[in-house]
Every structure is written in structure tokens, then in C-alpha cells.
Write a protein that holds these residues in place. Structure first.
Motif, PDB file in Angstrom:
ATOM      1  N   GLY A  68      47.132  36.018  44.770  1.00 16.91           N
ATOM      2  CA  GLY A  68      47.216  34.772  45.537  1.00 16.91           C
ATOM      3  C   GLY A  68      46.473  34.853  46.856  1.00 16.91           C
ATOM      4  O   GLY A  68      46.230  35.943  47.404  1.00 16.91           O
ATOM      5  N   HIS A  69      46.095  33.700  47.359  1.00 16.20           N
ATOM      6  CA  HIS A  69      45.443  33.533  48.645  1.00 16.20           C
ATOM      7  C   HIS A  69      46.233  34.274  49.736  1.00 16.20           C
ATOM      8  O   HIS A  69      47.449  34.234  49.762  1.00 16.20           O
ATOM      9  CB  HIS A  69      45.413  32.029  48.944  1.00 16.20           C
ATOM     10  N   ARG A  70      45.513  34.976  50.628  1.00 18.02           N
ATOM     11  CA  ARG A  70      46.106  35.691  51.766  1.00 18.02           C
ATOM     12  C   ARG A  70      46.848  36.965  51.400  1.00 18.02           C
ATOM     13  O   ARG A  70      47.380  37.656  52.272  1.00 18.02           O
ATOM     14  CB  ARG A  70      47.055  34.779  52.569  1.00 18.02           C
ATOM     15  N   GLU A  71      46.937  37.270  50.114  1.00 18.86           N
ATOM     16  CA  GLU A  71      47.591  38.523  49.751  1.00 18.86           C
ATOM     17  C   GLU A  71      46.666  39.696  50.034  1.00 18.86           C
ATOM     18  O   GLU A  71      45.454  39.538  50.148  1.00 18.86           O
ATOM     19  CB  GLU A  71      47.992  38.503  48.269  1.00 18.86           C
ATOM     20  N   LYS A  72      47.263  40.895  50.131  1.00 20.87           N
ATOM     21  CA  LYS A  72      46.460  42.098  50.364  1.00 20.87           C
ATOM     22  C   LYS A  72      46.208  42.779  49.035  1.00 20.87           C
ATOM     23  O   LYS A  72      47.148  43.102  48.303  1.00 20.87           O
ATOM     24  CB  LYS A  72      47.197  43.047  51.304  1.00 20.87           C
TER      25      LYS A  72
ATOM     26  N   THR B 126      39.312  53.487  44.670  1.00 13.70           N
ATOM     27  CA  THR B 126      39.140  54.114  45.986  1.00 13.70           C
ATOM     28  C   THR B 126      40.393  54.028  46.850  1.00 13.70           C
ATOM     29  O   THR B 126      40.513  54.740  47.844  1.00 13.70           O
ATOM     30  CB  THR B 126      38.028  53.395  46.780  1.00 13.70           C
ATOM     31  N   GLY B 127      41.306  53.131  46.517  1.00 11.85           N
ATOM     32  CA  GLY B 127      42.492  52.936  47.346  1.00 11.85           C
ATOM     33  C   GLY B 127      42.223  52.037  48.545  1.00 11.85           C
ATOM     34  O   GLY B 127      43.120  51.738  49.335  1.00 11.85           O
TER      35      GLY B 127
ATOM     36  N   VAL C 105      31.796  46.995  40.108  1.00  9.03           N
ATOM     37  CA  VAL C 105      31.939  46.485  38.748  1.00  9.03           C
ATOM     38  C   VAL C 105      32.697  47.518  37.905  1.00  9.03           C
ATOM     39  O   VAL C 105      32.353  48.696  37.904  1.00  9.03           O
ATOM     40  CB  VAL C 105      30.548  46.200  38.130  1.00  9.03           C
ATOM     41  N   GLY C 106      33.734  47.051  37.221  1.00  8.35           N
ATOM     42  CA  GLY C 106      34.531  47.931  36.378  1.00  8.35           C
ATOM     43  C   GLY C 106      35.819  48.389  37.031  1.00  8.35           C
ATOM     44  O   GLY C 106      36.724  48.879  36.364  1.00  8.35           O
ATOM     45  N   ASP C 107      35.900  48.226  38.346  1.00  7.15           N
ATOM     46  CA  ASP C 107      37.096  48.656  39.061  1.00  7.15           C
ATOM     47  C   ASP C 107      38.260  47.683  38.803  1.00  7.15           C
ATOM     48  O   ASP C 107      38.051  46.546  38.384  1.00  7.15           O
ATOM     49  CB  ASP C 107      36.797  48.708  40.575  1.00  7.15           C
ATOM     50  N   THR C 108      39.484  48.151  39.051  1.00  7.96           N
ATOM     51  CA  THR C 108      40.673  47.325  38.884  1.00  7.96           C
ATOM     52  C   THR C 108      41.223  46.928  40.252  1.00  7.96           C
ATOM     53  O   THR C 108      41.379  47.775  41.128  1.00  7.96           O
ATOM     54  CB  THR C 108      41.763  48.106  38.112  1.00  7.96           C
ATOM     55  N   VAL C 109      41.495  45.642  40.409  1.00 10.24           N
ATOM     56  CA  VAL C 109      42.096  45.137  41.644  1.00 10.24           C
ATOM     57  C   VAL C 109      43.593  44.968  41.419  1.00 10.24           C
ATOM     58  O   VAL C 109      44.010  44.420  40.396  1.00 10.24           O
ATOM     59  CB  VAL C 109      41.507  43.747  42.013  1.00 10.24           C
TER      60      VAL C 109
END
Ligand code: GDP
Ligand code: MG
Length: 596
Positions: free
Chosen positions: A219-223, A229-230, A271-275
């Protein structure tokens, strides 16, 4: 949006088979672009993309589609079409549940498309086959429908037949997307996970990251937190492209959209990383993340030495938008100060060079590209060699070079010509399949070094332009390779050292020595031009000495003419490079490097 009403798909197509045109029709039919705002190749925004007619960066577009009284949300994900960007292709496919296989009805399927089709099948995507350009008189839809059915199974009659140009059949494609592509599945209550399938640098907004949400919600404004990489960032904006960016409150399971966090460098958004979310982190990455790995290296040198700082700045800027670009400073006795630059492949090299010249007004000379070698010396120490100058001296126990699996599609009449070419490039045939009576898929294992130079041009000319090629790295193998040095008056000219197969070393040496003999002006003394492997000379030419002094021409002439000549000579010297005691005009190096 309810995941049940979402359809995520990409279009797999060869360049020029009509992907952008079909996308235009979809944008129109779904009403996301007003008729009066419509222009051709609407989504191809990047200038360079227009210039070269290829898609470098993928984008995702959200479109609504009504089907049997319900509204669906489509996300169309654009995939790069070229072999150099195969990792990005695989990430785009991983963001989808289905793919349109788009094939020109006058051309049939090409090797690149076939490779991406196989990749899509490996990802278990639903495939919707579509023949395009049926309005063309040369279209042979029955023939190519049979070919496609042969490849993916099913009935040739199930292959859709459309014209992106006239719009014929395009609505049916949209309906088939609802019917045949599965809705995304994910756990809405789980810790959020989204996969990055593209990230682009925008001058005004910083990095724009395209993601596909797998679980949970962002969501918007979330961290958010990058799992590789952390690193964490705040979501300054989250939204969907429709096709213009539209900020939303958030993205849920199965949705595809963009994130903006204010970071300025695409390497922070890989590209390929997980958020995931900082406060509610997922534990498991989505998987498949790979660091971009350069495959090909080349030295880039400004022709005008004073442009070196401009080149550095330009490379740094390009890197903001190109995580796969790597470089480090390099000094060459022949070419001066420059950079050793790593690329994903030759197209990547060419695009980068073109951008440096066009956007930063640089005149560049590039050294012959080389691949990466693993060299083990007698003492057991292993070296990674990306530059012939790093090739260890002395006895070596093993040299390994990268190899690729190449797929070539040609009309059957050219099979012999293709095999001959592959054989001459140390190829190892893996198999051959008839796609139809007159088209053949040929598979070879080849050293990467043998295909990065002029292989494709050669293939095209041997097959009257009909062959298409795709390749994929498959590891490395030991090979009998040597470094050939070129010497002037006994001094190495670093820019011309090359790593070649032992069987090709002699012809390389003869070629370069002959070229330099032609290009380097005579000196006051005789200059031997030699090619050598270690201390063994394998070829030699001689630049004979000039007989007369320049001034002797003016014997008895007036003083001012002599002075002029001396002045002119001095000017010429400015652009001379010294190799040992030999003066070489820079142009000679440039010409020797650029001719074939
Ligand atoms: P892309 O490289 O796959 O994106 O292909 P484009 O959409 O840019 O199309 C390549 C060329 O084929 C352009 O000149 C288009 O106008 C043309 N083209 C695309 N679709 C059709 C079609 O259905 N019929 C005809 N006759 N030409 C088409
Ligand atoms: Mg296009």
C-alpha cells in the motif's frame, strides 16, 4: 480487484511480427486510449527503441475487458525480444499466467520466438497461438497454423487469425484471454511478496519499478524491503499504467503495477528481486533471482583523449538505467585512457555504444569483444580473464571458455550451409527437427567466442537472410586457446592482443600483421611487425625504412618552406602514439581495429 477477474499475459513475438501494432488495437478496443490520442506503436516510448524498432524495456499495461457481463482487468506485460535480455524475458514470463504466441502469417515462427515459447511452456503458461498479418497477400495461415500446432500441440483450427493492421480478429483474441488464461492465485492474507520484472530510470521521478504481486498487498506510504539486499524504502507512489501512470491506494494478489520510492539507481531495484514489507516481511523469496552477468567485454576509448571524463560520466548515467552494465578504467598504450566495459551480449554493446555517441556526443573506438575465460596456471591458481592483457604468462594447465546451445531455424535447402558454418566455428551438432516439410530447426553447441563476432551476419548471408538464431549459455568447457600478441619493433601493442583457438591463431596473426604493415607509415628505420604466441613468433611483416629525410626534399629550397614542413610534422605528431620507439598515428590503430 478480485484475482478471479484478473488476467496477466505477455506477447511472445519476433521483431516486426506485429506485437506493437496488435497492442495498439488492444488499447483502442479496450478504450484505454482515446481514438484521437492514438498513434502507432503507442507503447514504444523510448527513443532508442523507436530507432532500432526493438523493445528493450518491458512495460505493463492495465486494460478492462467486458466478457459475458463481467469486467476483467488485463495486465499486458511487454517482454524484451532479444537474446541478450533473456533473463529479463524469463522474469516477465514469471509475472504472467499466459502468453500470446504471435507469429507473422507470411513468415512463420523464428528461432527467438521458439526459444521464448519453450521458456513460457517451462513456466507453465497457457499459450494462445495467434497468426498475424492475415491481410497480407503473402500470408499462408494454413501452412503456419499447422507448424504452430505441431510445436505446441492442439488443432491448427484453434490458431487464431488476425490482422493488427485492420483490427480483424482482435476482439476474439481478447475473449480468448479471458477463457483460456487462468486467473492468478495467491494468499491475500500472507506477508506481501511482489516480484520485480522491470525497473527503469526516469529523470524526474527516479527509478520506476514494475512488480507483480504474488501474495498479500502493498500500500501507499508503506515501507518496503528488498529481499536480496535488505535495503528498505518508503512507497512514495504505487499504481498501475493504463497506459499512463495512475496512482492507486495499493496493489493486491495478482495485480501488476509500478512502485516509486525515490531511489535513483536501478541497481537498488533489481529485476528478479522480491519486494516485501519492512514490518511484515515474507521469509521466502519468490526465487529465480540472478545478478546480471556480463558475457562479453570490450574496451571503449574516446578518440579524443580529453573526452575521458565525459565518457566516465556518460557510463555512470547509463548505469542508472542499466543494471547489467559494468565498467572499470583501463589504460592502453595504443589507445590511451578508456574503460573495460562488460555487456550481456553484442546487441547490448551496440546499443550502449550508440547511446554514448548519440546522447553524449562521443567519438569512440572499441576493441574486439571477448568472452570470459577461466585460466588455471601451473601452480594451480585460477584466473578469471576478461581482458587479453590479464592472460597469465607461462605454462597453463587448463583454459575454460563459455559455451552456448544455439538454435537455428532455416528453410531445408540451407541445412548444409548452416552445418558448414557451425562446423567451422567448432560447433557440435546436438540435433535437428523438421518443423514442417520445408523448415528445419538445427541445434548446435558452440563456444560463445565463436558466435559473438560475425556469426549472425555470416549465417544471414549464407541463408539469403532466412535463418534465425537464438542461443543460451550452458556453462563452459576446456579448450586449446592461446593468446596472440602483436609486436611492433618487439613491443606489444596491447589493443591487438587476442585470445583465440590455437587453430585460428596463425590466421589472426597474419591478418593483423598485414593490416598494420599497410596502415603504419614508414619510419626512419625498419620496423618488424610480428605476431607471437608467448615468445614464439608465428607471423612477420616488415615496414621498410624511409630513404630520405623529409627536409632533404627541400634541398636548396627557401627557409620558410622548410619551417612550414617542420611545423606540419609537429602537428601530425600530436596524434601520434609511441609504441616503444615507433610512432603510430592513432588512425592506424582505429582502422586496424575496425576493418574485418
Ligand atoms: P513489432 O516489432 O513486433 O512490435 O512489430 P510492429 O507492430 O512494429 O510491426 C512491424 C511492421 O509490420 C510495421 O510496419 C507494421 O505496420 C506491420 N504490421 C503489423 N501488423 C500488421 C498486420 O496485421 N498487417 C500488415 N499488413 N502489416 C502489419
Ligand atoms: Mg514493437
Amino acid at each position: 480487484t478480485d484475482p478471479a477477474a484478473i488476467r496477466n499475459f505477455c506477447i511472445i513475438a519476433h521483431i516486426d511480427h506485429g506485437k506493437s501494432t496488435l497492442a495498439d488495437r488492444m488499447l483502442q478496443l479496450t478504450g484505454v486510449v482515446e481514438p484521437r490520442e492514438m498513434k502507432n506503436q503507442y507503447l514504444d516510448r523510448m527513443d532508442i527503441e523507436r530507432e532500432r524498432g526493438i523493445t528493450i524495456k518491458s512495460q505493463a499495461v492495465r486494460m478492462p475487458w467486458e466478457y459475458e457481463g463481467a469486467t476483467y482487468a488485463f495486465h499486458m506485460i511487454d517482454t524484451p525480444g532479444h537474446v541478450d535480455f533473456s533473463y529479463e524475458v524469463s522474469r516477465s514470463l514469471a509475472a504472467c499466467e499466459g502468453a500470446l504466441l504471435l507469429v507473422d502469417a507470411a513468415q512463420g515462427i523464428e528461432a527467438q520466438t521458439l526459444a521464448n515459447l519453450y521458456l513460457a511452456m517451462e513456466h507453465d503458461l497457457a499459450i494462445i497461438p495467434v497468426l498475424n498479418k492475415i491481410d497480407l497477400p503473402a500470408a499462408m495461415p494454413d501452412k503456419y497454423a499447422a507448424e504452430i500446432a505441431h510445436l505446441i500441440g492442439g488443432d491448427p483450427d484453434d490458431v487464431l487469425r488476425v490482422s493488427g493492421k485492420t483490427g480483424e480478429g482482435v476482439e476474439q483474441v481478447l475473449d480468448r484471454i479471458v477463457e483460456e488464461i487462468p486467473a492468478p492465485e495467491g494468499d491475500a492474507d500472507a506477508a506481501p511478496r511482489a516480484m520485480i520484472f522491470d525497473s527503469v530510470y526516469d529523470t524526474y521521478r527516479g527509478v520506476v519499478t514494475f512488480v507483480r504481486v504474488m501474495d498479500g498487498r502493498l500500500g501507499h506510504r508503506e515501507k518496503i524491503r528488498m529481499m536480496s539486499t535488505g535495503a528498505h524504502h518508503e512507497l512514495l507512489e504505487i499504481g498501475v499504467s493504463s497506459p499512463e501512470p495512475e496512482p492507486t491506494a495499493g496493489l493486491g494478489v495478482g495485480e501488476v503495477g509500478y512502485l516509486i520510492t525515490g531511489v535513483k539507481d536501478v541497481r537498488q531495484s533489481k529485476v528478479g528481486d522480491t519486494v516485501t514489507l519492512l514490518n511484515r516481511p515474507a521469509t521466502q523469496e519468490i526465487g529465480g533471482y540472478q545478478e546480471p552477468r556480463p558475457m562479453v567485454y570490450s574496451g571503449l576509448f574516446p578518440i579524443d583523449g580529453s573526452d575521458f571524463p565525459v565518457l566516465r560520466e556518460a557510463l555512470e548515467k547509463l548505469q542508472l538505467n542499466d543494471a547489467a552494465l559494468s565498467f572499470e578504467p583501463e589504460t592502453s598504450a595504443a589507445l590511451g585512457f578508456g574503460f573495460r566495459v562488460g555487456f550481456l551480449g553484442l546487441l547490448h554493446l551496440e546499443i550502449t555504444r550508440q547511446r554514448l555517441e548519440a546522447e553524449y556526443n562521443l567519438d569512440l573506438i572499441s576493441t574486439a569483444p571477448n568472452v570470459i575465460y577461466q585460466v588455471t596456471a601451473e601452480d594451480g591458481e585460477s584466473h578469471t580473464v576478461t581482458n587479453p592483457s590479464e592472460f597469465p604468462e607461462g605454462k597453463l594447465t587448463e583454459i575454460r571458455e563459455p559455451i552456448v546451445d544455439a538454435t537455428i531455424i532455416v528453410p531445408a535447402e540451407f541445412v548444409g550451409a548452416v552445418m558448414e558454418l557451425c562446423q567451422s566455428r567448432r560447433g557440435d551438432m546436438q540435433g535437428m527437427d523438421y518443423l514442417s516439410e520445408e523448415r528445419v530447426e538445427i541445434r548446435y553447441r558452440l563456444p560463445l567466442a565463436e558466435i559473438v563476432f560475425d556469426f549472425f551476419d555470416n549465417l544471414k548471408s549464407r541463408t539469403k537472410g532466412y535463418a534465425s538464431l537464438n542461443w543460451q549459455g550452458t556453462g563452459d568447457q576446456a579448450a586449446d586457446l592461446v593468446k596472440v600478441d602483436i609486436l611492433l619493433q618487439g613491443d606489444k601493442v596491447d589493443a591487438f592482443s587476442a585470445i583465440t583457438h590455437r587453430d585460428h591463431a596463425y590466421s589472426y596473426g597474419v591478418k593483423m600483421a598485414g593490416r598494420l604493415k599497410e596502415l603504419i607509415p614508414r619510419q626512419q628505420f625498419e620496423v618488424p611487425v610480428q605476431a607471437a604466441i608467448g615468445s614464439r613468433i608465428i607471423a612477420r611483416e616488415t615496414i621498410r625504412a624511409i630513404r630520405k629525410d623529409v627536409l632533404s626534399k627541400c634541398y636548396g629550397g627557401d627557409i620558410s618552406r622548410k619551417r612550414k614542413l617542420l611545423e606540419k610534422q609537429k602537428e601530425g605528431k600530436k596524434r601520434m602514439k609511441m609504441v616503444g620507439t615507433v610512432e603510430v598515428p592513432q588512425e592506424a590503430f582505429i582502422a586496424a581495429l575496425s576493418s574485418d
